[in-house]
Scaffold this motif. Structure first.
Motif, short mmCIF file in Angstrom:
data_model
loop_
_atom_site.label_atom_id
_atom_site.label_comp_id
_atom_site.label_asym_id
_atom_site.label_seq_id
_atom_site.Cartn_x
_atom_site.Cartn_y
_atom_site.Cartn_z
N GLN A 206 0.83 -1.21 0.00
CA GLN A 206 0.00 0.00 0.00
C GLN A 206 0.86 1.26 0.00
N LYS A 207 1.95 1.24 0.76
CA LYS A 207 2.85 2.39 0.79
C LYS A 207 3.47 2.61 -0.58
N ARG A 208 3.88 1.53 -1.23
CA ARG A 208 4.46 1.67 -2.56
C ARG A 208 3.43 2.21 -3.55
N ALA A 209 2.19 1.70 -3.46
CA ALA A 209 1.15 2.13 -4.38
C ALA A 209 0.73 3.58 -4.13
N SER A 210 1.04 4.11 -2.94
CA SER A 210 0.75 5.51 -2.64
C SER A 210 1.85 6.43 -3.16
N ASN A 211 3.06 5.91 -3.28
CA ASN A 211 4.20 6.73 -3.69
C ASN A 211 4.49 6.69 -5.18
N GLU A 212 4.03 5.65 -5.85
CA GLU A 212 4.20 5.57 -7.30
C GLU A 212 3.08 4.71 -7.86
N LEU A 213 2.81 4.84 -9.15
CA LEU A 213 1.71 4.12 -9.75
C LEU A 213 2.03 2.63 -9.81
N PHE B 149 -9.81 9.37 -10.02
CA PHE B 149 -8.73 8.42 -10.24
C PHE B 149 -8.09 8.64 -11.61
N ARG B 150 -8.91 8.75 -12.64
CA ARG B 150 -8.40 8.97 -14.00
C ARG B 150 -7.57 10.26 -14.07
N LYS B 151 -8.09 11.33 -13.49
CA LYS B 151 -7.41 12.63 -13.54
C LYS B 151 -6.04 12.54 -12.88
N LYS B 152 -5.97 11.90 -11.70
CA LYS B 152 -4.71 11.80 -10.99
C LYS B 152 -3.71 10.95 -11.74
N VAL B 153 -4.16 9.81 -12.25
CA VAL B 153 -3.26 8.90 -12.96
C VAL B 153 -2.71 9.57 -14.22
N LEU B 154 -3.55 10.24 -14.98
CA LEU B 154 -3.10 10.89 -16.20
C LEU B 154 -2.08 11.99 -15.90
N SER B 155 -2.22 12.65 -14.75
CA SER B 155 -1.28 13.72 -14.39
C SER B 155 0.13 13.20 -14.15
N LEU B 156 0.25 11.90 -13.89
CA LEU B 156 1.57 11.33 -13.64
C LEU B 156 2.37 11.10 -14.92
N ASN B 157 1.66 10.97 -16.05
CA ASN B 157 2.31 10.81 -17.35
C ASN B 157 3.22 9.58 -17.40
N VAL B 158 2.75 8.47 -16.82
CA VAL B 158 3.55 7.24 -16.85
C VAL B 158 2.87 6.12 -17.62
N ILE B 159 1.65 6.37 -18.12
CA ILE B 159 0.99 5.39 -18.98
C ILE B 159 0.56 6.09 -20.26
N GLU B 160 0.35 5.30 -21.31
CA GLU B 160 -0.13 5.87 -22.56
C GLU B 160 -1.29 5.04 -23.11
N ARG B 161 -2.21 5.73 -23.80
CA ARG B 161 -3.38 5.07 -24.37
C ARG B 161 -2.99 4.39 -25.68
N LEU B 162 -3.54 3.22 -25.92
CA LEU B 162 -3.34 2.49 -27.16
C LEU B 162 -4.58 2.64 -28.03
N ASP B 163 -4.43 2.38 -29.31
CA ASP B 163 -5.54 2.53 -30.25
C ASP B 163 -6.34 1.24 -30.39
N ILE B 164 -6.47 0.53 -29.30
CA ILE B 164 -7.28 -0.68 -29.29
C ILE B 164 -8.18 -0.64 -28.06
N LYS B 165 -9.34 -1.27 -28.18
CA LYS B 165 -10.32 -1.21 -27.10
C LYS B 165 -10.65 -2.60 -26.56
N ARG C 249 -0.92 1.19 -21.56
CA ARG C 249 0.28 0.46 -21.16
C ARG C 249 1.18 1.37 -20.35
N PHE C 250 2.02 0.78 -19.52
CA PHE C 250 3.01 1.56 -18.78
C PHE C 250 4.14 1.96 -19.73
#
Length: 228
Positions: free
Chosen positions: A140-147, A179-195, A208-209
């Protein structure tokens, strides 16, 4: 010259977490030696000659899962004098994160190991329930400090799957929009063109990371501090 001092045994106990079907799981087995033979236990073993604690833990993990490239983090030392009725044993607990879809299922079966939900952990031997609690706190501590999720989710995942992982780790719900807003602000994942069309008719984009060399500031420490 040799030290004149009582000799103690040193062991490793691995808190092995996996994630499947929106559930955080723990790998346990029935202990095959006395004392407490047949009772539920963490995967572990004694540190051998010429091994570091990390070497011993990786040996246990490989023998159990068939995997070698596993995230490993020390939790704490457990050294109560009477923690093991068989001998004076000092145990170093470590958290391991593995992809359940990548491990050797047959090898796990041969080792008598079973995945159990962290919400349904049975009575374990010695102080292993305490070790599990400390291991979950470490995660939990790790998940609080990084994605978190790189070591637990499939290579491609949706936001819903990532949020479900966090809800499983922290045992509470998170607001999807925040959750989405916070995660996107980290800029550590990118959206793929598949659903993924299984979650809804409209479908949810996979993500993906990013690799470390794709992150603008790889030294940045990410503070999640998510609110439900």
């Amino acid at each position: 010259m040799t030290y004149q001092h009582p000799k103690f045994l040193v062991a490793v106990d691995c808190v092995i977490f996996g994630y499947q079907d929106a559930d955080l799981k723990l790998l346990l087995h029935h202990r095959d030696i006395e004392p407490a033979k047949g009772q539920w236990s963490l995967m572990g073993g004694f540190v051998g000659d010429g091994e570091s604690v990390e070497d011993a833990a990786m040996r246990v993990l490989y023998q159990t899962t068939g995997l070698t490239n596993i995230y490993l983090e020390q939790v704490a030392a457990f050294s109560a004098v009477d923690r093991d009725p068989g001998a004076r044993v000092i145990s170093i607990a470590l958290v391991a994160l593995i992809r359940i879809d990548e491990h050797d299922r047959e090898l796990v079966r041969k080792n008598g190991a079973h995945w159990r939900s962290v919400n349904e952990v049975p009575k374990l031997i010695f102080d292993h329930n305490e070790i599990v609690e400390k291991g979950l706190e470490t995660l939990q501590k790790r998940a609080s400090n990084e994605l978190a999720g790189r070591e637990l989710l499939p290579e491609h995942f949706t936001f819903g799957q990532l949020r479900s992982l966090y809800e499983a780790i922290f045992q509470r719900t998170f607001d999807p929009g925040n959750f989405r807003k916070k995660v996107l602000s980290l800029n550590v994942i990118e959206r793929l063109d598949i659903k993924n069309t299984k979650e809804s008719k409209k479908g949810a984009y996979y993500h993906r990371f990013k690799d470390q060399n794709e992150i603008n500031d790889p030294e940045r420490i990410f503070k999640i501090h998510l609110k439900g």
